[in-house]
Design a protein around this motif. Sequence first.
Motif: not given
Ligand SMILES: Cc1cc2nc3c(=O)[nH]c(=O)nc-3n(C[C@H](O)[C@H](O)[C@H](O)COP(=O)(O)O)c2cc1C
Length: 353
Positions: A25-26, A57, A100, A177, A180, A298-300, A321
């Motif tokens: 997560m960035c 991140e 990543q 990575h 996206h 991953v995802g929700m 998560l």
């Molecule tokens: C604040 C934030 C930053 C994110 N940054 C990245 C990232 O750096 N690399 C990446 O692959 N996905 C990134 N994502 C996506 C998450 O890793 C994840 O795939 C996505 O939020 C879905 O999962 P969740 O429903 O558990 O949030 C980011 C998501 C959030 C909320």
Amino acid sequence: MKASLFQPLIIRSITLKNRIAVSPMCQYSAVDGFANDWHLVHLGSRAVGGAGLIIMEASAVSPEGRITPDDIGIWKDEHIPFLQRITSFITSQGTVPGIQLAHAGRKASHQSPWKGAQPLAKEEGAWQTIAPSAIPFKDTDPLPEAMSKNSIIKLISDFKSAAARALQAGFKVVEIHAAHGYLLNSFLSPLSNRSTDEYGGAFENRTRLLIEVVHAVRTVWPHDYPLFVRISATDWADGGWTIDDSVVLSAVLKNINVDLIDCSSGGNVAAKIPVGPLYQTAFAERIKKETGILTGAVGMINTTDEAESIISNERADIVLLARQFLRDPYFPLHAAKNLGVDVDWPNQYLRAK
Ligand SMILES: Cc1cc2nc3c(=O)[nH]c(=O)nc-3n(C[C@H](O)[C@H](O)[C@H](O)COP(=O)(O)O)c2cc1C
């Protein structure tokens, strides 16, 4: 019997104490790519919270590979010492530190979300973005430059150097990575890659860059350390990259020593995505079943039961998560309690167990 979520997972020489990972997560909180106290406390808290794996991140392999000027970077040796401090703390908590490695491609050179998320203006330090073809992600984005062979060679070398630095910094897992809509993802999809050279056109050509990056990273990343690739399993768009393509790609990646496919989706072109609980888990399940490679869902994935059901039904090997870990850094400790599993808490917190 111990819950599936808390069964250790051994990948090469590395043991994850459970199947729960912090998804990358960035934080948009770095200056000149340098990690700082925010990153230490943010990632450190989630290690204290009992995650088996933390993937730092998207960390840019070159300055132009950043989504925003506030992204983490790993393009120079000076970045290493503070990252080392973070991996050392994470490791001290029994959590495996991962990173990543990323290049944002045509989605680079933007403002951070809370600064507007718009393309950077010249006076904000905008830079020329790159892509397989000169097609912007949004009509309002500046035109990316189609990459030349030389720029592809430099990119591969940047990923390789970044992986070598990650090793020095103490990371035990590297994730490339390729999801996206960022640079490697944009090569995979025929919607964003219209190139007519050996990196565009047929499936074998569109996947060539990712495969070359994996090969280059593996030359410096130890054989006994895990290598993950995050993909967007589908573009969710007509004429785009599909889950069938992802299955074929995953089999190829398995053969070149990739250990786990982290199965996300979307982000490469505008699309209607049916977001809901576990909405991407079916991709992890299908890739796992059809290729035999380890997968991450991953995802929700927000509750203990959701996470446990994915692992116990063998739909994926780990769950990642993201937002739930922002709500609850101690998710793994709470999940263990919910499942009646006794896991170690930090000594400092034992009186609250
Ligand atoms: C604040 C934030 C930053 C994110 N940054 C990245 C990232 O750096 N690399 C990446 O692959 N996905 C990134 N994502 C996506 C998450 O890793 C994840 O795939 C996505 O939020 C879905 O999962 P969740 O429903 O558990 O949030 C980011 C998501 C959030 C909320």
